[in-house]
Design a protein around this motif. Structure first.
Motif, PDB file in Angstrom:
ATOM      1  N   ASP A   1       5.373 -10.840 -24.540  1.00 35.47           N
ATOM      2  CA  ASP A   1       5.040 -12.009 -23.720  1.00 35.47           C
ATOM      3  C   ASP A   1       4.789 -11.638 -22.251  1.00 35.47           C
ATOM      4  N   GLN A   2       4.740 -10.356 -21.946  1.00 37.66           N
ATOM      5  CA  GLN A   2       4.442  -9.897 -20.590  1.00 37.66           C
ATOM      6  C   GLN A   2       3.024  -9.339 -20.528  1.00 37.66           C
ATOM      7  N   LEU A   3       2.510  -9.225 -19.312  1.00 36.93           N
ATOM      8  CA  LEU A   3       1.174  -8.688 -19.085  1.00 36.93           C
ATOM      9  C   LEU A   3       1.251  -7.359 -18.350  1.00 36.93           C
ATOM     10  N   ILE A   4       0.328  -6.461 -18.662  1.00 39.16           N
ATOM     11  CA  ILE A   4       0.186  -5.208 -17.931  1.00 39.16           C
ATOM     12  C   ILE A   4      -1.055  -5.367 -17.055  1.00 39.16           C
ATOM     13  N   ILE A   5      -0.846  -5.336 -15.738  1.00 40.40           N
ATOM     14  CA  ILE A   5      -1.913  -5.617 -14.782  1.00 40.40           C
ATOM     15  C   ILE A   5      -2.238  -4.360 -13.982  1.00 40.40           C
ATOM     16  N   THR A   6      -3.520  -4.063 -13.851  1.00 37.83           N
ATOM     17  CA  THR A   6      -3.982  -2.959 -13.012  1.00 37.83           C
ATOM     18  C   THR A   6      -4.541  -3.536 -11.718  1.00 37.83           C
ATOM     19  N   ASN A   7      -4.094  -2.987 -10.619  1.00 33.30           N
ATOM     20  CA  ASN A   7      -4.581  -3.397  -9.298  1.00 33.30           C
ATOM     21  C   ASN A   7      -5.403  -2.270  -8.698  1.00 33.30           C
ATOM     22  N   GLU A   8      -6.522  -2.647  -8.106  1.00 32.44           N
ATOM     23  CA  GLU A   8      -7.363  -1.695  -7.385  1.00 32.44           C
ATOM     24  C   GLU A   8      -7.079  -1.880  -5.901  1.00 32.44           C
ATOM     25  N   LYS A   9      -6.845  -0.765  -5.232  1.00 33.40           N
ATOM     26  CA  LYS A   9      -6.592  -0.817  -3.793  1.00 33.40           C
ATOM     27  C   LYS A   9      -7.604   0.062  -3.077  1.00 33.40           C
ATOM     28  N   ARG A  10      -8.220  -0.499  -2.064  1.00 30.87           N
ATOM     29  CA  ARG A  10      -9.163   0.274  -1.246  1.00 30.87           C
ATOM     30  C   ARG A  10      -8.395   0.832  -0.056  1.00 30.87           C
ATOM     31  N   THR A  11      -8.507   2.129   0.125  1.00 32.86           N
ATOM     32  CA  THR A  11      -7.828   2.792   1.233  1.00 32.86           C
ATOM     33  C   THR A  11      -8.862   3.566   2.052  1.00 32.86           C
ATOM     34  N   LEU A  12      -8.423   4.166   3.124  1.00 28.06           N
ATOM     35  CA  LEU A  12      -9.333   4.971   3.947  1.00 28.06           C
ATOM     36  C   LEU A  12      -9.881   6.168   3.195  1.00 28.06           C
ATOM     37  N   THR A  13      -9.128   6.644   2.209  1.00 31.76           N
ATOM     38  CA  THR A  13      -9.568   7.819   1.444  1.00 31.76           C
ATOM     39  C   THR A  13     -10.257   7.453   0.145  1.00 31.76           C
TER      40      THR A  13
ATOM     41  N   ILE B   1     -10.625   4.574  -3.371  1.00 34.00           N
ATOM     42  CA  ILE B   1      -9.980   3.582  -4.225  1.00 34.00           C
ATOM     43  C   ILE B   1      -8.834   4.238  -4.988  1.00 34.00           C
ATOM     44  N   THR B   2      -7.691   3.568  -5.002  1.00 34.64           N
ATOM     45  CA  THR B   2      -6.560   3.997  -5.825  1.00 34.64           C
ATOM     46  C   THR B   2      -6.185   2.836  -6.735  1.00 34.64           C
ATOM     47  N   PHE B   3      -5.434   3.156  -7.763  1.00 36.20           N
ATOM     48  CA  PHE B   3      -5.036   2.152  -8.742  1.00 36.20           C
ATOM     49  C   PHE B   3      -3.535   2.158  -8.896  1.00 36.20           C
ATOM     50  N   ASP B   4      -3.013   0.999  -9.198  1.00 34.87           N
ATOM     51  CA  ASP B   4      -1.606   0.855  -9.508  1.00 34.87           C
ATOM     52  C   ASP B   4      -1.502  -0.080 -10.708  1.00 34.87           C
ATOM     53  N   VAL B   5      -0.397   0.023 -11.437  1.00 34.23           N
ATOM     54  CA  VAL B   5      -0.188  -0.796 -12.627  1.00 34.23           C
ATOM     55  C   VAL B   5       1.195  -1.396 -12.544  1.00 34.23           C
ATOM     56  N   MET B   6       1.292  -2.665 -12.955  1.00 35.50           N
ATOM     57  CA  MET B   6       2.601  -3.314 -12.975  1.00 35.50           C
ATOM     58  C   MET B   6       2.698  -4.241 -14.179  1.00 35.50           C
ATOM     59  N   VAL B   7       3.926  -4.544 -14.540  1.00 34.75           N
ATOM     60  CA  VAL B   7       4.206  -5.485 -15.616  1.00 34.75           C
ATOM     61  C   VAL B   7       4.571  -6.809 -14.972  1.00 34.75           C
ATOM     62  N   MET B   8       3.948  -7.887 -15.468  1.00 31.99           N
ATOM     63  CA  MET B   8       4.188  -9.216 -14.895  1.00 31.99           C
ATOM     64  C   MET B   8       4.477 -10.231 -15.994  1.00 31.99           C
ATOM     65  N   GLU B   9       5.245 -11.227 -15.623  1.00 30.02           N
ATOM     66  CA  GLU B   9       5.466 -12.362 -16.513  1.00 30.02           C
ATOM     67  C   GLU B   9       4.190 -13.197 -16.536  1.00 30.02           C
TER      68      GLU B   9
END
Length: 186
Positions: free
Chosen positions: A155-167, A169-177
């Motif tokens: 019942d949880q979601l796995i979410i990928t976030n894209e982050k733009r930085t000076l160097t 694009i980086t990615f992060d992943v988190m688990v959310m309700e």
């Protein structure tokens, strides 16, 4: 007369079949049978066949592992050999590798690891994900690293976030309700 596979527009790679392989009967859950992941199905003759094949649940009859469907995968990806079952979840744009809890590090060996890393690069370019079910724990594979997500409930979601930085694009992943208010911001 067309086979059920043809009726479902499923094309199995020539020369491949489920014969002698029952890894999906262990690694995947089957809700209608109350069968948990990483446990052998009570209807499975291990390494042989399903005892209720003719009347198996829709969850089972609709499932075809990635090895059967993707001709680009080498014989090394045969689930009975590698102890992993590949799947694609189109609703989440996610490649999933289910790994036998008896060999949780199998995905880190070659030729698997290089291919999984390649998939992670492609997934990141298409807002997709590569998730390894390493036994009961989930691991997100990103182009530059892996993130152990631990136990993730259905019942949880796995979410990928894209982050733009000076160097770049980086990615992060988190688990959310599912009812997390931050989801509306994404």
């Amino acid at each position: 007369m067309p086979t059920s596979d043809e009726q479902n527009d499923i094309t199995i790679v020539a020369g491949r079949s489920c014969a002698g392989c029952t890894m999906c009967c262990k690694l995947l859950s089957v809700e209608s049978l109350n069968k948990q992941r990483q446990q052998w199905c009570s209807q499975c003759d291990i390494g042989s066949r399903c005892r209720i094949y003719e009347s198996k649940p829709r969850e089972c009859s609709a499932f075809y592992c990635g090895y059967l469907l993707n001709e680009e995968l080498s014989e090394a990806w045969s689930p009975s050999h590698c102890r992993m079952v590949l799947d694609f979840e189109p609703h989440a744009n996610r490649i999933v590798v289910h790994v036998d809890s008896g060999r949780i590090d199998a995905w880190k060996r070659e030729p698997y690891y290089s291919e999984i890393q390649h998939w992670a690069v492609g997934a990141s370019q298409n807002q997709g994900q590569v998730i390894i079910w390493q036994g009961l724990d989930a691991v997100a594979v990103l182009p530059d690293r892996e993130i152990n997500l631990g136990r993730v409930r259905s019942d949880q979601l796995i979410i990928t976030n894209e982050k733009r930085t000076l160097t770049g694009i980086t990615f992060d992943v988190m688990v959310m309700e599912r009812n997390d208010p931050r989801l509306s911001e994404m």
